[in-house]
Design a protein around this motif. Structure first.
Motif, short mmCIF file in Angstrom:
data_model
loop_
_atom_site.label_atom_id
_atom_site.label_comp_id
_atom_site.label_asym_id
_atom_site.label_seq_id
_atom_site.Cartn_x
_atom_site.Cartn_y
_atom_site.Cartn_z
N GLN A 128 15.74 -33.89 5.07
CA GLN A 128 15.47 -33.00 5.02
C GLN A 128 15.33 -31.98 6.34
OE1 GLN A 128 14.60 -30.07 2.13
NE2 GLN A 128 12.30 -30.43 2.79
N LYS A 168 17.34 -27.27 5.24
CA LYS A 168 16.26 -26.96 4.63
C LYS A 168 16.11 -25.26 5.84
CE LYS A 168 12.01 -26.20 2.71
NZ LYS A 168 10.62 -26.91 2.18
N SER A 186 7.35 -31.10 4.66
CA SER A 186 8.71 -31.07 4.33
C SER A 186 9.62 -31.48 5.05
CB SER A 186 9.37 -30.11 3.07
OG SER A 186 9.75 -29.17 3.49
N VAL A 187 10.36 -30.86 6.13
CA VAL A 187 11.20 -31.00 7.00
C VAL A 187 10.33 -32.01 8.22
CG1 VAL A 187 12.20 -29.56 9.17
CG2 VAL A 187 12.21 -28.48 6.95
N SER A 201 19.83 -32.83 4.44
CA SER A 201 19.73 -31.09 3.73
C SER A 201 19.38 -30.09 4.88
CB SER A 201 19.47 -31.11 2.16
OG SER A 201 18.69 -29.46 2.47
#
Length: 365
Positions: free
Chosen positions: A6, A34, A75-76, A32
């Motif tokens: 991410q 984000k 989360s990044v 992904s």
């Protein structure tokens, strides 16, 4: 199937829309997006709208508050910083201090002084811990198959006798970057921004550093900031090989690197075959016979895949690919800085200041 990593993209300009989003879409099984951030909401939303076609969960962030949100989001794990060169280093360091792995666009820095300050700040991140967050500089020329092929062939032509780099780049009103304000307010302007690519290509091909340069510069096209032309550059490689580097803007594009050896010559030239842009790599033997191969552009995709792979292995003993290292980007800039300095001294020979191996080891890059 590899786990998706991410990331966030800081920046929403032309290169993000024309390259980062399309290239990341090609490897959406690995990544992904984000967030996409910009200074303005309008700019961020326009980029998010484009990215939504492949990354349906991407969110829009803007301004100081939006940047803080990204910095705080654990989360990044990776961030691409694609901003004006004047602000990239400061933003990258903020993200690195938050534990994010960063790939920033070239040029790495404006000059050696900024590089030393940046590396000093990076060294204070998690002192004593060997696995600092990765700080990469996007330089797709080091990942282009044409240059990889050219480097291999140069190993077959014997001792180098001379090198030539001829760059006639079309920087006029039809170019999407012509009106870029940051390039016009940046020391060296378009020449430095474009020139680091050409130096990266040269260093990749010859496999050694440049020792010194002698340059004459000119300002002929008044629609561009000075200097816009390097009429003559004499260069000397660390292996003793001499060469020339000629660069001019606002001309129909013609760009090639040519290395002459005792047993043949290798040339890498930008071109177009069957509607695909890329590099024509040619090898000439001493009898004048030529073999050639064409390699479409794929460097941006390959560098992003490599950055993602380095992130995925960051907790192990894996060493990040040196082609992406911040120090490599700094070395490209150092050559251009020496050329600019020589130009102000009417062609005086100026040594190229580069980081030593011990300095690189000391900062953990």
């Amino acid at each position: 199937m590899a786990k998706q990593i991410q990331i966030a993209i800081i920046g929403a300009g032309t290169f993000v829309k024309n390259q980062y989003i399309p290239r990341l879409s090609e490897i959406s099984n690995l990544v992904s997006i984000k967030y996409i951030w910009s200074r303005s909401e309008e700019s961020a939303r326009s980029a998010v709208e484009l990215a939504n076609k492949s990354f349906t969960e991407v969110e829009c962030k803007w301004g100081d508050a939006g940047l803080d949100d990204i910095i705080k989001d654990s989360s990044v794990v990776g961030v691409a910083v694609v901003l004006a060169a004047q602000v990239q280093v400061d933003i990258a360091l903020r993200l690195l201090k938050a534990g994010k792995h960063v790939i920033q666009e070239k040029p790495a820095v404006a000059n050696n002084a900024e590089a030393e300050m940046a590396l000093s700040n990076y060294n204070f991140i998690s002192p004593g811990i060997p696995n600092k967050p990765i700080w990469a500089v996007a330089e797709n020329y080091r990942f282009e198959p044409g240059f990889i092929e050219g480097r291999m062939l140069i190993g077959e032509i014997g001792d180098m006798m001379s090198v030539q780099v001829i760059v006639e780049g079309s920087m006029n009103s039809s170019n999407p970057y012509f009106s870029s304000s940051w390039r016009r307010n940046f020391t060296g302007g378009f020449i430095l921004d474009m020139g680091v690519h050409m130096i990266a290509g040269l260093r990749m091909l010859v496999g050694c550093e440049l020792k010194s340069v002698s340059a004459l510069t000119a300002h002929i096209d008044t629609t561009l900031p000075p200097p816009d032309t390097y009429p003559v550059h004499s260069i000397q490689l660390e292996n003793g090989c001499p060469g020339i580097f000629v660069m001019a803007t606002n001309i129909a594009p013609q760009i090639f690197w040519r290395v002459v050896g005792l047993n043949g010559t290798v040339q890498v030239e930008r071109g177009n075959v069957d509607g695909k842009h890329g590099y024509l790599v040619s090898k000439f033997n001493v009898a004048g016979q030529c073999t050639s191969s064409f390699h479409p552009f794929s460097g941006v995709t390959e560098e992003l895949k490599t950055f993602l792979h380095d992130i995925s292995e960051a907790s192990s003993d894996h060493k990040p690919d040196p082609r992406l290292s911040f120090s490599e980007g700094v070395r490209d800039v150092a050559v251009l800085e020496a050329m600019l300095e020589s130009g102000t001294k009417q062609g005086a020979i100026v040594p190229v200041k580069t980081l030593t191996r011990s300095e690189i080891l000391n900062i953990g890059l």
